[in-house]
Design a protein around this motif. Structure first.
Motif, PDB file in Angstrom:
ATOM      1  N   SER A 129     -42.350 -90.459 -20.290  1.00 18.57           N
ATOM      2  CA  SER A 129     -41.375 -91.304 -20.981  1.00 18.57           C
ATOM      3  C   SER A 129     -40.791 -90.599 -22.199  1.00 18.57           C
ATOM      4  O   SER A 129     -41.461 -89.829 -22.882  1.00 18.57           O
ATOM      5  CB  SER A 129     -42.053 -92.605 -21.419  1.00 18.57           C
ATOM      6  N   ASN A 130     -39.520 -90.884 -22.484  1.00 18.59           N
ATOM      7  CA  ASN A 130     -38.879 -90.327 -23.674  1.00 18.59           C
ATOM      8  C   ASN A 130     -38.819 -91.334 -24.809  1.00 18.59           C
ATOM      9  O   ASN A 130     -38.072 -91.169 -25.760  1.00 18.59           O
ATOM     10  CB  ASN A 130     -37.466 -89.841 -23.335  1.00 18.59           C
ATOM     11  N   ILE A 131     -39.623 -92.389 -24.695  1.00 16.75           N
ATOM     12  CA  ILE A 131     -39.684 -93.395 -25.754  1.00 16.75           C
ATOM     13  C   ILE A 131     -40.919 -93.127 -26.598  1.00 16.75           C
ATOM     14  O   ILE A 131     -42.040 -93.174 -26.111  1.00 16.75           O
ATOM     15  CB  ILE A 131     -39.733 -94.820 -25.167  1.00 16.75           C
ATOM     16  N   ALA A 132     -40.710 -92.819 -27.871  1.00 15.28           N
ATOM     17  CA  ALA A 132     -41.822 -92.475 -28.757  1.00 15.28           C
ATOM     18  C   ALA A 132     -42.639 -93.704 -29.101  1.00 15.28           C
ATOM     19  O   ALA A 132     -42.130 -94.823 -29.148  1.00 15.28           O
ATOM     20  CB  ALA A 132     -41.296 -91.825 -30.036  1.00 15.28           C
ATOM     21  N   ARG A 133     -43.936 -93.491 -29.364  1.00 11.16           N
ATOM     22  CA  ARG A 133     -44.815 -94.590 -29.728  1.00 11.16           C
ATOM     23  C   ARG A 133     -44.499 -95.110 -31.120  1.00 11.16           C
ATOM     24  O   ARG A 133     -44.618 -96.289 -31.410  1.00 11.16           O
ATOM     25  CB  ARG A 133     -46.275 -94.121 -29.658  1.00 11.16           C
ATOM     26  N   SER A 134     -44.087 -94.219 -32.014  1.00  6.73           N
ATOM     27  CA  SER A 134     -43.819 -94.611 -33.392  1.00  6.73           C
ATOM     28  C   SER A 134     -42.333 -94.506 -33.679  1.00  6.73           C
ATOM     29  O   SER A 134     -41.546 -94.039 -32.867  1.00  6.73           O
ATOM     30  CB  SER A 134     -44.608 -93.725 -34.354  1.00  6.73           C
ATOM     31  N   SER A 135     -41.941 -94.919 -34.879  1.00  8.93           N
ATOM     32  CA  SER A 135     -40.544 -94.850 -35.288  1.00  8.93           C
ATOM     33  C   SER A 135     -40.205 -93.514 -35.935  1.00  8.93           C
ATOM     34  O   SER A 135     -39.082 -93.303 -36.385  1.00  8.93           O
ATOM     35  CB  SER A 135     -40.238 -95.986 -36.272  1.00  8.93           C
ATOM     36  N   GLY A 188     -61.102 -95.140 -30.878  1.00  8.16           N
ATOM     37  CA  GLY A 188     -59.788 -95.292 -30.274  1.00  8.16           C
ATOM     38  C   GLY A 188     -58.732 -95.481 -31.347  1.00  8.16           C
ATOM     39  O   GLY A 188     -59.013 -96.022 -32.424  1.00  8.16           O
ATOM     40  N   VAL A 189     -57.518 -95.060 -31.049  1.00  6.11           N
ATOM     41  CA  VAL A 189     -56.442 -95.179 -32.042  1.00  6.11           C
ATOM     42  C   VAL A 189     -56.120 -96.658 -32.258  1.00  6.11           C
ATOM     43  O   VAL A 189     -56.241 -97.479 -31.336  1.00  6.11           O
ATOM     44  CB  VAL A 189     -55.185 -94.407 -31.595  1.00  6.11           C
ATOM     45  N   PRO A 190     -55.710 -97.055 -33.464  1.00  3.94           N
ATOM     46  CA  PRO A 190     -55.472 -98.478 -33.759  1.00  3.94           C
ATOM     47  C   PRO A 190     -54.453 -99.139 -32.840  1.00  3.94           C
ATOM     48  O   PRO A 190     -54.636-100.293 -32.433  1.00  3.94           O
ATOM     49  CB  PRO A 190     -54.978 -98.452 -35.214  1.00  3.94           C
ATOM     50  N   SER A 191     -53.391 -98.429 -32.494  1.00  5.52           N
ATOM     51  CA  SER A 191     -52.364 -99.049 -31.649  1.00  5.52           C
ATOM     52  C   SER A 191     -52.891 -99.369 -30.260  1.00  5.52           C
ATOM     53  O   SER A 191     -52.548-100.407 -29.673  1.00  5.52           O
ATOM     54  CB  SER A 191     -51.140 -98.138 -31.557  1.00  5.52           C
ATOM     55  N   LEU A 192     -53.735 -98.505 -29.703  1.00  5.97           N
ATOM     56  CA  LEU A 192     -54.322 -98.786 -28.391  1.00  5.97           C
ATOM     57  C   LEU A 192     -55.303 -99.944 -28.485  1.00  5.97           C
ATOM     58  O   LEU A 192     -55.328-100.825 -27.608  1.00  5.97           O
ATOM     59  CB  LEU A 192     -55.031 -97.544 -27.845  1.00  5.97           C
TER      60      LEU A 192
END
Length: 726
Positions: A294-300, A320-324
């Motif tokens: 995907s070319n959509i980044a997880r962050s801004s 685990g990372v907070p977003s996951l």
């Protein structure tokens, strides 16, 4: 570096194609070979990188590494045999050395195979010797614990006489009879198997190359796994081979997801565009492939890259990372709590989630935090056979099987009459008996009650009143309850069809039953209000058939073990790349053929998979009904619990099923098991390996085969029944 890694994975067309790589060896061969690129590459100019490369090749990041190293030839070099050999493996290694093809690829053209092997071995020897000299420890310690474990489980187990492993494993099942006639002998055998299996040998004649606990771990493996490795399995080239219907895998996950044509990560842009005209239905692997590129980044962050972000190349939070963890908390809330308790205001707290490499890893860590070595873990029978390895091999727990048949109203019916599911339900009486037995065998109270819910191998869910009785009993006795709900998304019959609870939900999670709204009074993020004695383990291995990704979840609101649990997870973290992929999958929306983009992908997929599993299960139910074989009507999981007692050899005069010795049960069932496997090509999971109270029961994993193989299995089953009844 993140950009290089991303481009190495996605491999866009402007990059040259990778050269032909050497043939990847089997697991057994990998245990005897070390993987390293030429020494001239800057990436591995340090000797410590040899270990890094070897570990990565054996992990979920192997495909990333292969792309990264495509500009140079990979060498597979035979290491010093003394590093990896043990006395029990000498014969095997000798055979491997003569029979295994040369995987080493020459970096200089014109070298003979012999010259190349000699040159490569010399290089490896020098490197390993230098490392040992500089750091003062054996080169074998370069490799991770997971790599060593794989080497042991694949190679070493084949060197053990199969009969001795099966005998050891089966004899321990004597601990599962609570009849007074066998109580004394069963206690002794149980203690020998579960308590002393891992005690270090004090004999002066012990091996200098391996520990006694390493060898003891092999003996904890279920015997049916040894048999499965030893027999020829069915394939188009071996049509007479046995059909593998004993391992809980779901080949139905390879089917297209009905009605889904695309995947969308946010509300504005589908990964491959929003045009759905003429698109084919997607499969799970298609979804993962699109999300991975995907070319959509997880962050801004405007500098973020499409696959590897800047922070992904560094150490990650061990839990685990907070977003996951936030995405997983939302998913578990929707899966376990909201369907049956929508008004419950408490929710999963991401800070109490620990994500590790598979359900067995997080379960082992959880038990290490809750129990001391030798402490008892109660498990109602029959239970998932690998629990004995997961909880004993390193956590050194003492498993106490909890029998239930003698603690229910009525007599257990004889063969040809189905045993009602109620006979398998744990209750206060059976738990009290298990509690006392734990004290008798260990000298102290048990620390954990482990429930498989939905149940493996029974293929049913415990009713809410059973779970509530277990929760109340645990809190009263101050025993920790671990609810293993790895099949929660594979409940394929949503409502109960019989009994007093007809029409009510089939599955109600311990997280919903054990939670409390009062938790919000003290904190806005206090979790479900479970208290310190209720815990959860879950994974994506079954509901999504993603056992290869190794994504497990432990959830606890016991603050005293949260930090130790996170620290133990150092040894089984999930790679940053896998975490990002799973996070994207949990958050993505499905694009349906009618352009509906409002549904979560995980909900669409689980619904489609449940429909497929139920249809396959119904076919097996119908066949068993036609053949007159009793079974438990499955409502969840990937299997059906079948009653084959009719086909066992006859008991001696004066002996009944209730008074039959454990050795007799083992012998009669094994005779039938081998007949099914060798004469009829049907490999089921035998009930005695799962500590069932009666001989002659088998678990059939009906999703472990393709449509063609499943139909062939039904033909073979009919042939078996017809010939046995003649």
């Amino acid at each position: 570096l993140p950009h290089i890694l991303s481009r190495s994975i996605s491999h866009p067309s402007h990059l040259p194609p990778p050269p032909q790589l050497p043939k990847i060896p089997s697991n057994q061969q990998l245990s005897n070979w070390t993987v390293m690129p030429p020494c001239r590459r800057p990436l591995v100019n340090s000797i410590t990188a040899v270990a890094t490369v070897a570990n990565l090749v054996k992990s979920s990041s192997a495909w990333t590494l292969r792309r990264l190293l495509t500009s140079s030839t990979v060498l597979l070099v035979r290491p010093f045999s003394s590093v990896f050999r043990s006395p029990s493996l000498n014969t095997m290694h000798a055979a491997t050395a003569t029979a295994t093809p040369a995987f080493a690829t020459a970096t200089n053209t014109g070298m003979s195979t012999t010259d190349r092997s000699s040159s490569s071995s010399a290089k490896t020897g020098n490197l390993l010797s230098r490392f040992a000299g500089n750091f003062g420890r054996a080169p074998s310690r370069l490799f991770s614990s997971s790599s060593r474990k794989r080497s042991i489980s694949i190679s070493s187990v084949l060197s053990f006489p199969r009969e001795s492993i099966i005998s050891s494993s089966a004899s321990s099942s004597s601990s599962h009879s609570d009849d007074s006639v066998h109580q004394k002998s069963s206690t002794n055998l149980s203690s020998r198997h579960f308590s002393t299996a891992l005690k270090a040998s004090t004999s002066s004649g012990g091996s200098k190359l391996s520990s006694s606990r390493a060898q003891a771990a092999i003996k904890l493996l279920p015997s049916y796994l040894i048999d499965a490795r030893a027999i020829t399995q069915y394939s188009p080239s071996t049509p007479e081979g046995a059909l593998q219907l004993s391992v809980a895998e779901n080949q139905l996950a390879e089917l297209p997801v009905k009605g889904m044509v695309d995947i969308m990560e946010d509300t504005t842009k589908a990964v491959s565009g929003v045009d759905t005209v003429g698109k084919k239905e997607m499969k799970l692997v298609d979804v993962l492939s699109q999300l991975a590129s995907s070319n959509i980044a997880r962050s801004s962050d405007e500098d973020a890259v499409n696959i590897f972000e800047r922070d992904m190349i560094y150490y990650q939070p061990t839990q685990g990372v907070p977003s996951l963890r936030t995405a997983m908390a939302n998913y578990l809330q929707d899966l376990l709590v909201s369907p049956t308790h929508p008004s419950l205001s408490t929710t999963f707290n991401p800070d109490n989630i620990v994500m590790g490499a598979g359900c067995n890893a997080v379960l082992e860590n959880l038990c290490m935090c809750l129990a001391n070595p030798g402490d008892a873990v109660l498990i109602p029978t029959p239970y998932y056979a690998a629990f004995e390895f997961d909880l004993v091999a390193r956590a050194e727990c003492h498993i106490v099987p909890v029998n239930t048949f003698n603690h229910q109203d009525g007599e257990v019916p004889s063969c040809k009459v189905p045993i009602a599911p109620e006979f398998y339900y744990p209750n206060k009486s059976s738990l009290d008996a298990g509690y006392q037995r734990a004290i008798d065998e260990t000298g102290r109270a048990p620390r954990v009650l482990l429930l498989s819910h939905p149940n493996n191998p029974l293929g049913i869910c415990y009713p809410p009143h059973v779970m509530e009785e277990c929760i109340d009993w645990c809190r009263d006795k101050e025993v920790h309850l671990i609810s293993d709900e790895i099949y929660a998304g594979s409940v394929h019959r949503k409502e109960r069809s019989t009994g007093e609870e007809e029409g009510k939900p089939t599955f109600v999670s311990a997280m919903a039953l054990g939670g409390s709204d009062t938790a919000t009074t003290s904190s806005t993020n206090a979790g479900l209000g479970l208290g310190p004695y209720i815990h959860l383990v879950y994974a994506l291995s079954k509901d999504f058939a993603l056992s290869g990704l190794r994504v497990g979840v432990a959830y606890t609101e016991n603050e005293e073990i949260l930090m130790p649990l996170q620290k133990l997870n150092d040894l089984c973290q999930i790679s940053s790349q896998t975490q990002l992929l799973v996070e994207r999958m949990l958050c993505a929306n499905a694009v349906m053929g009618d352009d509906d983009m409002s549904q979560k992908f995980v909900n669409v997929y689980l619904k489609a998979n449940q429909d497929n599993v139920r249809a396959r299960c119904d076919k097996l139910h119908s066949s068993l009904d036609e053949l007159g074989i009793p079974y438990l009507r499955a409502d969840s999981g990937l299997f059906v619990w079948m009653d084959f007692r009719e086909f066992l050899t006859n008991l001696p005069t004066g002996i009944t099923e209730a008074t039959e010795s454990i050795e007799s049960k083992r012998q009669r069932e094994r005779q039938l098991y081998l007949s099914l496997m060798k004469e009829y090509g049907l490999l089921f999971t035998p009930g005695m390996s799962m500590r069932n109270e009666r001989a002659g029961f088998f678990r059939c994993v009906f999703t472990a085969a393709s449509d063609e193989e499943f139909e062939l299995g039904l033909v073979r089953l009919r042939k078996f029944v017809d010939e046995m009844r003649k």
